[in-house]
Design a protein around this motif. Structure first.
Motif, PDB file in Angstrom:
ATOM      1  N   THR A  84       0.768  -1.163  -0.067  1.00  0.00           N
ATOM      2  CA  THR A  84       0.137   0.004  -0.013  1.00  0.00           C
ATOM      3  C   THR A  84       0.675   1.457  -0.134  1.00  0.00           C
ATOM      4  OG1 THR A  84      -1.771  -1.254   1.380  1.00  0.00           O
ATOM      5  CG2 THR A  84      -1.793   1.254   1.232  1.00  0.00           C
ATOM      6  N   VAL A  85       0.301   2.298  -0.857  1.00  0.00           N
ATOM      7  CA  VAL A  85       1.264   3.526  -0.877  1.00  0.00           C
ATOM      8  C   VAL A  85       0.901   4.533   0.072  1.00  0.00           C
ATOM      9  CG1 VAL A  85       1.961   5.011  -2.398  1.00  0.00           C
ATOM     10  CG2 VAL A  85       1.515   3.134  -3.153  1.00  0.00           C
ATOM     11  N   THR A  86       1.844   4.947   0.706  1.00  0.00           N
ATOM     12  CA  THR A  86       1.289   5.839   1.983  1.00  0.00           C
ATOM     13  C   THR A  86       0.989   7.386   1.232  1.00  0.00           C
ATOM     14  OG1 THR A  86       3.740   6.678   2.244  1.00  0.00           O
ATOM     15  CG2 THR A  86       2.973   4.921   3.363  1.00  0.00           C
ATOM     16  N   ASP A  87       0.804   8.279   2.117  1.00  0.00           N
ATOM     17  CA  ASP A  87       0.243   9.640   1.560  1.00  0.00           C
ATOM     18  C   ASP A  87       1.677   9.990   0.998  1.00  0.00           C
ATOM     19  OD1 ASP A  87      -2.140   9.319   1.950  1.00  0.00           O
ATOM     20  OD2 ASP A  87      -2.023  10.566   3.727  1.00  0.00           O
ATOM     21  N   ALA A  88       2.757  10.128   1.916  1.00  0.00           N
ATOM     22  CA  ALA A  88       4.102  10.424   1.321  1.00  0.00           C
ATOM     23  C   ALA A  88       4.504   9.774  -0.092  1.00  0.00           C
ATOM     24  CB  ALA A  88       5.223  10.431   2.322  1.00  0.00           C
ATOM     25  N   GLY A  89       4.160   8.481  -0.022  1.00  0.00           N
ATOM     26  CA  GLY A  89       4.563   7.714  -1.423  1.00  0.00           C
ATOM     27  C   GLY A  89       3.850   8.275  -2.504  1.00  0.00           C
ATOM     28  N   GLU A  90       2.484   8.512  -2.312  1.00  0.00           N
ATOM     29  CA  GLU A  90       1.805   9.086  -3.406  1.00  0.00           C
ATOM     30  C   GLU A  90       2.308  10.418  -3.988  1.00  0.00           C
ATOM     31  OE1 GLU A  90      -0.533   7.941  -4.941  1.00  0.00           O
ATOM     32  OE2 GLU A  90      -1.545   6.283  -4.037  1.00  0.00           O
ATOM     33  N   ILE A  91       2.721  11.062  -3.107  1.00  0.00           N
ATOM     34  CA  ILE A  91       3.193  12.767  -3.500  1.00  0.00           C
ATOM     35  C   ILE A  91       4.678  12.411  -4.317  1.00  0.00           C
ATOM     36  CG2 ILE A  91       4.315  14.742  -2.624  1.00  0.00           C
ATOM     37  CD1 ILE A  91       2.390  14.534  -0.399  1.00  0.00           C
TER      38      ILE A  91
END
Length: 334
Positions: A84-91
């Motif tokens: 699962t991609v974290t919010d920081a990962g999405e950015i």
């Protein structure tokens, strides 16, 4: 150096903590880290990312861990079955993906910019109505100006077109949208009114003013439910709480017009598909009072690095279109 000291130095290096070894090996290799991260997010698993980059799964994992350590934040949440991609990962993914893709196409884009659009490949996703009614003149002009470009028009539904954009199987898409996902940029260009079409001798053809409720007794001929037009018609009737019936579902505007002309039902179509010949065989009324306009335009994945071939095609649709900001998510203005 005496043998005892040499053994001591070697032993001290071997006894370094694993984190120090990872940091020493991967530090400064930011491009490889980002490439591993982008591939993992794009493909969904470490194993698929490793296969695409011809690396081992542990190598991919170490690259991502080193990147997380250097950035000081968690980018991926790992479980046994999925990532699962974290919010920081999405950015970071939004920032890194165009950089990595730009590196992959650097040679091609460099030669295209220095020589102009002389060769290359361009894939445009579009629906049947767009290809049939909207694109012929644009494609003809493009082929005349850039005959060496290998142009592919992928005839797909809107949903499949979005899938092609996300998988980088199409440079961009052209068509109509009801909702704009957060990862998609939408640039509407052409706007067409919704039109009611009927046989010339239909009872509604004699009415000067037609209400939405007047359509209820008559069966509609609509495209399949998966297509935007069917969804739009259903949405309007549902919102206004007006009953309606579907006499049949048929693919293709030309077929729908033919069936309506033969008295098999009535339909709501977009003015883009109506010709002067249709006006002689059908009774036509503008229904913009009840149904929204259909907007057609360019659909792009946010952050996508467009090639010179793609930019040249879009400039034929509307010069300077790419200079405007269409990165805000939301609903299409129609």
């Amino acid at each position: 150096m005496p043998e005892s000291k040499r053994k001591k130095v070697t032993r001290s290096r071997l006894n370094k903590p694993a984190e120090d070894v990872e940091r020493l090996y991967y530090k400064g290799n930011r491009q490889k880290q980002l490439r591993a991260f982008v591939a993992t997010v794009k493909l969904g698993t470490l194993s698929r990312a490793a296969e695409s980059l011809f690396l081992s799964q542990p190598s991919i994992s170490l690259q991502i861990k080193a990147l997380e350590r250097e950035l000081g934040t968690r980018l991926l949440e790992r479980t046994r079955r999925r990532i699962t991609v974290t919010d920081a990962g999405e950015i970071l993914y939004g920032l890194a993906r165009p950089l990595i893709e730009g590196m992959d196409t650097l040679d091609r884009d460099f030669h295209a910019r220095t020589r102009g659009v002389q060769a290359g490949k361009l894939t445009v996703a579009a629906g049947t109505s767009t290809i049939h009614y909207l694109l012929p003149d644009i494609v003809h002009a493009y082929r005349q100006q850039y005959p060496a470009v290998q142009l592919q028009l992928a005839n797909v539904t809107g949903r499949d077109g979005l899938a092609m954009l996300r998988a980088d199987e199409a440079d961009f898409a052209i068509g109509s949208m009801l909702d704009v996902p957060n990862d998609i940029a939408w640039a509407p260009v052409y706007h067409y009114d919704p039109m009611l079409i009927m046989p010339l001798d239909h009872p509604l053809a004699a009415k000067e003013s037609i209400r939405l409720e007047d359509l209820s007794p008559y069966g509609l001929i609509l495209p399949p439910q998966r297509l935007t037009t069917h969804r739009m018609v259903d949405m309007v009737f549902q919102q206004r709480q007006v009953p309606y019936t579907v006499a049949m579902e048929v693919g293709g505007w030309d077929v729908i017009k033919q069936y309506v002309a033969k008295g098999m039902g009535i339909s709501i179509v977009t003015s883009i598909c109506l010709s002067d010949a249709d006006k002689a065989s059908l009774a036509i009324r503008n229904m913009r009072q009840f149904f929204p306009q259909r907007s057609y335009g360019v659909v792009m994945r946010k952050g996508k690095y467009l090639s010179a071939e793609a930019r040249a095609f879009i400039d034929l649709i509307r010069p300077g279109l790419l200079n405007r900001d269409y990165d805000e998510p939301g609903h299409s203005q129609r």
